[in-house]
Design a protein around this motif. Structure first.
Motif, PDB file in Angstrom:
ATOM      1  N   VAL A   1      28.611  38.639  47.532  1.00  0.00           N
ATOM      2  CA  VAL A   1      28.680  37.377  47.040  1.00  0.00           C
ATOM      3  C   VAL A   1      29.480  37.321  45.837  1.00  0.00           C
ATOM      4  O   VAL A   1      30.362  36.405  45.563  1.00  0.00           O
ATOM      5  N   GLU A   2      29.155  38.329  44.890  1.00  0.00           N
ATOM      6  CA  GLU A   2      29.700  38.229  43.618  1.00  0.00           C
ATOM      7  C   GLU A   2      31.176  38.624  43.976  1.00  0.00           C
ATOM      8  O   GLU A   2      32.068  37.940  43.106  1.00  0.00           O
ATOM      9  N   LYS A   3      31.671  39.627  44.666  1.00  0.00           N
ATOM     10  CA  LYS A   3      33.010  39.799  44.920  1.00  0.00           C
ATOM     11  C   LYS A   3      33.504  38.581  45.629  1.00  0.00           C
ATOM     12  O   LYS A   3      34.886  38.212  45.177  1.00  0.00           O
ATOM     13  N   ARG A   4      33.119  37.900  46.415  1.00  0.00           N
ATOM     14  CA  ARG A   4      33.732  36.683  46.722  1.00  0.00           C
ATOM     15  C   ARG A   4      34.034  35.858  45.888  1.00  0.00           C
ATOM     16  O   ARG A   4      34.997  35.131  45.834  1.00  0.00           O
ATOM     17  N   GLN A   5      32.833  35.461  45.078  1.00  0.00           N
ATOM     18  CA  GLN A   5      33.207  34.546  43.949  1.00  0.00           C
ATOM     19  C   GLN A   5      34.129  34.924  42.978  1.00  0.00           C
ATOM     20  O   GLN A   5      34.991  34.165  42.525  1.00  0.00           O
ATOM     21  N   ALA A   6      34.403  36.208  42.607  1.00  0.00           N
ATOM     22  CA  ALA A   6      35.258  36.686  41.862  1.00  0.00           C
ATOM     23  C   ALA A   6      36.699  36.465  42.459  1.00  0.00           C
ATOM     24  O   ALA A   6      37.663  36.187  41.604  1.00  0.00           O
ATOM     25  N   LEU A   7      36.691  36.677  43.713  1.00  0.00           N
ATOM     26  CA  LEU A   7      38.068  36.523  44.172  1.00  0.00           C
ATOM     27  C   LEU A   7      38.492  35.000  44.328  1.00  0.00           C
ATOM     28  O   LEU A   7      39.735  34.659  43.927  1.00  0.00           O
ATOM     29  N   LEU A   8      37.599  33.938  44.363  1.00  0.00           N
ATOM     30  CA  LEU A   8      37.660  32.476  44.551  1.00  0.00           C
ATOM     31  C   LEU A   8      38.248  32.256  43.053  1.00  0.00           C
ATOM     32  O   LEU A   8      39.319  31.509  42.965  1.00  0.00           O
ATOM     33  N   ARG A   9      37.643  32.607  42.021  1.00  0.00           N
ATOM     34  CA  ARG A   9      38.001  32.519  40.705  1.00  0.00           C
ATOM     35  C   ARG A   9      39.462  32.992  40.315  1.00  0.00           C
ATOM     36  O   ARG A   9      40.264  32.330  39.770  1.00  0.00           O
ATOM     37  N   GLY A  10      39.756  34.240  40.732  1.00  0.00           N
ATOM     38  CA  GLY A  10      40.879  34.779  40.559  1.00  0.00           C
ATOM     39  C   GLY A  10      42.207  34.149  41.393  1.00  0.00           C
ATOM     40  O   GLY A  10      43.190  34.091  40.854  1.00  0.00           O
TER      41      GLY A  10
ATOM     42  N   ALA B   1      40.794  39.467  39.827  1.00  0.00           N
ATOM     43  CA  ALA B   1      39.542  39.228  40.480  1.00  0.00           C
ATOM     44  C   ALA B   1      38.854  40.593  40.068  1.00  0.00           C
ATOM     45  O   ALA B   1      37.434  40.662  40.142  1.00  0.00           O
ATOM     46  N   GLY B   2      39.497  41.950  39.788  1.00  0.00           N
ATOM     47  CA  GLY B   2      39.062  42.969  39.567  1.00  0.00           C
ATOM     48  C   GLY B   2      38.484  43.912  41.018  1.00  0.00           C
ATOM     49  O   GLY B   2      37.571  44.452  40.878  1.00  0.00           O
ATOM     50  N   VAL B   3      39.265  43.398  41.920  1.00  0.00           N
ATOM     51  CA  VAL B   3      38.687  44.124  43.464  1.00  0.00           C
ATOM     52  C   VAL B   3      40.054  44.465  43.964  1.00  0.00           C
ATOM     53  O   VAL B   3      41.258  44.249  43.592  1.00  0.00           O
TER      54      VAL B   3
ATOM     55  N   HIS C   1      37.393  39.738  53.194  1.00  0.00           N
ATOM     56  CA  HIS C   1      36.534  38.634  52.857  1.00  0.00           C
ATOM     57  C   HIS C   1      37.481  37.291  53.244  1.00  0.00           C
ATOM     58  O   HIS C   1      36.901  36.498  53.755  1.00  0.00           O
ATOM     59  N   PHE C   2      38.489  37.330  53.062  1.00  0.00           N
ATOM     60  CA  PHE C   2      39.516  35.913  53.619  1.00  0.00           C
ATOM     61  C   PHE C   2      40.526  36.172  54.539  1.00  0.00           C
ATOM     62  O   PHE C   2      41.162  35.211  55.077  1.00  0.00           O
ATOM     63  N   GLY C   3      40.776  37.387  54.818  1.00  0.00           N
ATOM     64  CA  GLY C   3      41.853  37.593  55.979  1.00  0.00           C
ATOM     65  C   GLY C   3      43.410  37.729  55.677  1.00  0.00           C
ATOM     66  O   GLY C   3      44.153  38.071  56.125  1.00  0.00           O
ATOM     67  N   GLY C   4      43.500  37.054  54.362  1.00  0.00           N
ATOM     68  CA  GLY C   4      45.117  36.943  53.881  1.00  0.00           C
ATOM     69  C   GLY C   4      45.091  35.741  52.799  1.00  0.00           C
ATOM     70  O   GLY C   4      44.138  35.020  52.440  1.00  0.00           O
ATOM     71  N   LYS C   5      46.346  35.507  52.509  1.00  0.00           N
ATOM     72  CA  LYS C   5      46.762  34.497  51.503  1.00  0.00           C
ATOM     73  C   LYS C   5      46.369  32.963  51.860  1.00  0.00           C
ATOM     74  O   LYS C   5      45.708  32.352  51.058  1.00  0.00           O
TER      75      LYS C   5
END
Length: 222
Positions: A18-27, A49-51, A59-63
């Protein structure tokens, strides 16, 4: 961009999914808002995002899907904030003019809290023809149209209480006019926050907008 550079730029998220997903959304919001959809790179977003890029794809499959999810997540948060404003100021009305002014002032006063989302919207305007598929329609349904519906429903409820001259025949119009009178001119004249506008000018536009709205929809406009 190297993985080490990504860890320096972005705050390293905890190991949880969950934290990684949220970091990616913020990034994603940061990079898409800054660079636009076409120019934003997957490596840059992962670094922000630091990942790793592998984590992003997992998490998202692509851009394209990441952009969609970042935009809709952000739009839902903004809509929720607007609905809370409406409930806070219009759930129990004591003086319709004072309550609408309080609503409008807080609405405009809190616009800076959604800076990342405003940047994304600005990019939608600039790159609309190049965005993936139906993303604009999904954003409108989750964001602007949902806020409009919340305003419309609140005004129609006030009409049923005899507070506003609004009913099912003109509630959509009333919601549209209120939004345009309060937020429209500030949004257009600041180009979504690019050009500064002082608090006094914003307050003057709020006062003028509420006054005009009440002339149209107050039970006793005089």
């Amino acid at each position: 961009m190297a993985a080490g550079q990504g860890q320096e730029r972005g705050a390293a998220p905890r190991k949880g999914t969950v934290e990684k997903r949220q970091a990616l959304l913020r990034g994603a919001r940061t990079v898409f808002g800054r660079e636009g959809y076409a120019r934003a790179g997957i490596d840059e977003i992962a670094a922000e995002a630091g990942v790793s890029t592998r984590t992003l794809y997992n998490h998202f499959g692509g851009k394209e899907n990441l952009f969609r999810e970042a935009l809709l997540d952000s739009a839902a948060a903004v809509t929720s904030a607007h609905v809370a404003l409406l409930e806070r100021h219009l759930a129990k009305v004591t003086d319709i003019g004072d309550d609408l002014r309080a609503l409008a002032r807080e609405w405009m006063g809190r616009r800076g809290e959604h800076g990342d989302h405003i940047l994304l919207v600005r990019q939608i305007i600039a790159e609309g023809a190049h965005l993936p598929g139906d993303v604009i329609q999904e954003w409108q349904a989750t964001g602007p149209r949902a806020v409009h519906e919340a305003v419309r429903a609140a005004f129609e409820a006030l009409g049923e209480q005899g507070v506003l001259a609004v009913d099912g025949t003109n509630s959509t119009e009333a919601a549209r006019y209120f939004t345009l009178l309060i937020a429209g001119s500030v949004t257009v004249d600041t180009f979504f926050g690019v050009v500064p506008m002082g608090d006094e000018e914003v307050d003057a536009r709020v006062e003028s907008g509420v006054r005009t709205f009440l002339k149209l929809y107050a039970v006793n406009p005089d």
